[in-house]
Design a protein around this motif. Structure first.
Motif, PDB file in Angstrom:
ATOM      1  N   ASP A 111       1.662  -1.397  -0.375  1.00  0.00           N
ATOM      2  CA  ASP A 111       0.124  -0.199  -0.267  1.00  0.00           C
ATOM      3  C   ASP A 111       0.466   1.362   0.158  1.00  0.00           C
ATOM      4  O   ASP A 111       2.195   1.375   0.079  1.00  0.00           O
ATOM      5  CB  ASP A 111      -1.091   0.136   1.301  1.00  0.00           C
ATOM      6  N   LYS A 112      -0.006   2.146  -0.368  1.00  0.00           N
ATOM      7  CA  LYS A 112       1.497   3.383  -0.470  1.00  0.00           C
ATOM      8  C   LYS A 112       1.227   4.361   1.040  1.00  0.00           C
ATOM      9  O   LYS A 112       2.512   4.378   1.793  1.00  0.00           O
ATOM     10  CB  LYS A 112       0.592   4.257  -1.667  1.00  0.00           C
ATOM     11  N   THR A 150      -2.628   0.558  -4.657  1.00  0.00           N
ATOM     12  CA  THR A 150      -3.078   2.576  -3.560  1.00  0.00           C
ATOM     13  C   THR A 150      -4.074   2.406  -4.605  1.00  0.00           C
ATOM     14  O   THR A 150      -4.989   2.667  -5.693  1.00  0.00           O
ATOM     15  CB  THR A 150      -2.142   3.025  -3.987  1.00  0.00           C
ATOM     16  N   ALA A 207       0.763   8.206  -7.862  1.00  0.00           N
ATOM     17  CA  ALA A 207       0.744   7.018  -7.551  1.00  0.00           C
ATOM     18  C   ALA A 207       2.549   6.538  -8.201  1.00  0.00           C
ATOM     19  O   ALA A 207       3.745   5.940  -8.088  1.00  0.00           O
ATOM     20  CB  ALA A 207       0.043   5.735  -7.782  1.00  0.00           C
TER      21      ALA A 207
END
Length: 738
Positions: A436-437, A587, A594
């Motif tokens: 995940d970001k 994300t 992103a």
């Protein structure tokens, strides 16, 4: 008809009386067949059992009674650290038994010099050669000191099983009873020959086995050190503000919401939020971070960490069993209770080992008695005893649990928590990692950098409405909006009808007006006309996250926030790529944002705009292609993917639901914890394989040597004890590995 599922309860048991892995396998086999028992894992090295059962149909007392009927002592473990005290007491008991046994065995051992030509010139007291003296010494060792072996062997045989004690009792009893017969029937030997007594053999085997058990117990005591360190972090008392007075009370009397006063040098007694004050906090023993962490108003603190300088007033939130430290301890213990699949294979081998060895011993005796040395009963007996003694499966039973114990303890010191032993085994098999970001690659503390109003509304009104709508959300972007409004000293109106839509945005009513904040696609789906804005493209290309704001169905403006990348993220991702692991970003953020962040940290594969279901689909597609996939995240929207992954890894600073859904928890909140976890998994599994290989190769080589007569019984006993000690010592090496 009721569709209610039976209520399952998980309970830890303290089990004593086990002497080898065959005992643990026997308990598991019997208890698992009980009605209402879903699963049981028995850890021979720790002397513990972990049982999952339906408490309405099968009370825990019924399970412990069944274990007691098998010949073991079992009770509910009320204190996770009681085992440390009992291990110390067991060390002392074994030491005393060994020393007493050695005192009675040394005179018999002295007589062994008479067995060899090159030592025949050594002086031996005449008394020691007296058969009746030897009989008296050996009898005390055999039945007084060795009594517990007989008790354990009897219980095992009564329940149609066999353990290490059965082999010890068979081997020593054969030597003792044969020697007993010769003493009481001296005419049974040829005239003029010295009676072939084997009292020293039986006594030495018992003494050596006790020495091995004592050394094993001391090694196990050392492996519990990590748990003891965690337990020592817990504070027992707290200074609580009652009115205007600070009162020192036991931790059990502290309630959520109480204000705790923490002075410099004191342990923080509970998880909470700093109300006033500033200080540096030492979190090293809990998270593995060597540098102190600055804390001030609004920051969270963790119970068990140490306040270094300033005085803090902290609002208590999670206390006792609900605290992060208590949860950490529970996870470490749980990981050490459960078994990797490799240990189950070892247990299966250990369970079959004893009856196979007994068969080998019988064949050995017959071969020497009737083929290799016809009529020489003493020599045939010696070789059969050697086979019985050397083949005890202790080393096989200790190979895995001691490594898991040390490996999970080592991980805990670095702020890495494995929920289960099998996850410690599986992590090193991972070849693809989804990241995940926000909060995982980035700090998770974005700052609002830009806001642009559209139409008749001004920027301050836009920010005021946005903050009012976002105040009820826990999302990092929401906190950034609220923080900016507070910094501008805006009067934020109350909001009602708040709704959160993970992956999309939020909705609320502010001053009677419908406010939507989220992605352009979501606003368009709701009927809002959102046109492409050059400013949005610019912000996204800078790695900023853009939120669109609509008021009463009309676009009112946009907000842009930038989240800084964790320094450790670049280092961790670079390490993973060097190891040949594919790293993928998934994300919910916009594609341009992103891609910018991915380029900065060195990730080539990106799935942007991913909703919770989309993350699961990406993960499942990789799994269907035969990949072993780990998901790393910290948010509510990551929970489904964390649960669906082969290994779910939660960043410890994230949402509770993410932590619960994951298999591994990185308390430090940095991706370098992931590389550390993989390395610990690799080293632990390599250590387990070394242990198992040594134990199995040892038996494969040693049994034939005993069969052909190259090992005396006392040599076999020594080798058996050393094999167990070497396995435990090898596991302890993990404590010092980098």
């Amino acid at each position: 008809m009721s569709n209610r599922q039976p209520t399952m309860e998980r309970q830890s048991l303290s089990i004593s009386g086990m002497t080898c892995a065959a005992c643990a396998a026997r308990i598991e086999k019997v208890v698992s067949k009980m009605e209402g028992v879903h699963e049981i894992n028995v850890n021979f090295a720790l002397g513990k059992g972990d049982v999952t059962f339906n408490h309405t149909t099968t009370p825990v007392e019924q399970i412990t009674d069944n274990i007691k009927r098998l010949g073991f002592d079992a009770r509910v473990e009320t204190n996770l650290f009681a085992k440390s005290a009992s291990t110390s007491a067991e060390c002392n008991r074994l030491r005393n038994r060994f020393l007493l046994s050695a005192c009675f065995t040394i005179p018999l051992l002295w007589t062994m010099v008479n067995h060899f030509h090159f030592t025949s010139g050594i002086w031996i007291p005449v008394l020691f050669l007296n058969p009746w003296f030897q009989f008296a010494m050996a009898t005390f060792v055999q039945f007084v000191i060795g009594g517990p072996f007989y008790t354990s062997a009897y219980r095992a045989l009564r329940h149609k099983s066999a353990n290490m004690d059965v082999l010890v009792v068979l081997g020593t009893s054969a030597a003792y009873l044969y020697s007993h017969y010769v003493v009481f029937h001296p005419n049974a030997t040829a005239i003029g020959q010295h009676p072939p007594l084997y009292f020293e053999t039986s006594a030495m085997i018992i003494t050596i086995v006790l020495l091995g058990k004592w050394l094993e117990a001391m090694a196990k005591k050392r492996t519990l050190h990590a748990l003891e360190q965690l337990h020592a972090l817990q504070a027992e008392e707290a200074d609580v503000l009652r009115g205007r007075t600070v009162v020192r009370v036991p931790l059990a009397e502290v309630l959520p919401g109480d204000t705790i006063v923490i002075k410099p040098g004191a342990k923080i007694p509970a998880d909470g939020t700093v109300i006033t004050g500033w200080s540096a906090i030492d979190e090293s023993l809990l998270t593995g971070e060597s540098q102190p962490v600055d804390k001030h108003s609004g920051d969270t603190v963790i119970g068990g960490t140490v306040n270094l300088n300033g005085t803090l007033h902290v609002k208590a939130e999670k206390i006792g069993s609900h605290s992060a430290l208590s949860h950490m301890i529970q996870l470490v213990v749980q990981a050490q209770h459960t078994k990797p699949s490799i240990q189950r294979h070892a247990d299966d081998i250990a369970e079959l080992f004893v009856p196979i060895v007994m068969s080998f011993a019988a064949i050995t005796f017959a071969a020497w008695e009737f083929v290799f040395a016809p009529g020489d009963f003493g020599e045939a007996l010696e070789h059969a005893i050697s086979v019985l003694v050397i083949a005890c499966p202790c080393a096989i039973g200790l190979a895995t649990p001691t490594s898991v114990l040390v490996g999970s303890g080592k991980a805990a010191k670095k702020g890495i928590l494995f929920k289960d032993g099998k996850h410690l085994e599986m992590l090193q098999q991972i070849d693809t990692i989804l990241l995940d970001k926000t909060g995982t690659i980035t700090e998770g503390k974005p700052k609002l950098t830009d806001y642009i109003a559209v139409g008749s509304i001004d920027e301050m009104t836009l920010l005021r409405y946005a903050a009012a709508a976002e105040v009820h959300s826990e999302h990092p972007l929401s906190r950034a909006v609220v923080a900016e409004a507070e910094a501008k000293c805006l009067a934020v109106p109350p909001a009602s009808g708040f709704q959160a839509f993970p992956g999309y945005g939020i909705r609320a009513s502010v001053e009677g007006k419908d406010v939507l904040i989220g992605t352009a696609q979501w606003l368009r789906k709701d009927g809002v006309k959102v046109h492409d804005m050059a400013e949005a493209v610019k912000f996204e290309s800078q790695g900023k996250t853009v939120l669109y704001v609509a008021i009463q169905g009309r676009l009112a403006g946009l907000l842009a926030a930038r989240d800084s990348i964790k320094v450790t993220s670049v280092q961790a991702i670079d390490t993973l790529r060097k190891w040949g692991v594919d790293v993928v970003m998934v994300t919910g953020d916009q594609e341009r944002t992103a891609l910018t962040i991915a380029q900065e940290v060195g990730i080539r594969s990106v799935h942007a705009g991913s909703l919770p279901d989309d993350k699961v689909k990406v993960l499942q597609k990789l799994q269907q292609a035969g990949r072993k996939v780990a998901m790393v995240g910290d948010g509510v929207n990551d929970a489904p993917a964390l649960a669906a992954a082969d290994i779910g890894v939660a960043i410890g600073t994230g949402a509770d639901i993410a932590v619960e859904a994951a298999d591994v928890n990185l308390v430090r909140g940095h991706l370098t914890g992931l590389t550390d976890a993989i390395r610990i998994s690799q080293k632990t599994m390599a250590n387990i394989k070394q242990n198992l290989s040594f134990a199995l190769i040892y038996n494969v080589l040693a049994i034939p040597l005993a069969v052909i007569g190259w090992l005396e019984p006392w040599m076999a006993g020594t080798a058996m004890a050393l094999s167990s000690i070497s396995v435990v010592s090898n596991a302890l090496r993990l404590q010092h590995s980098k």
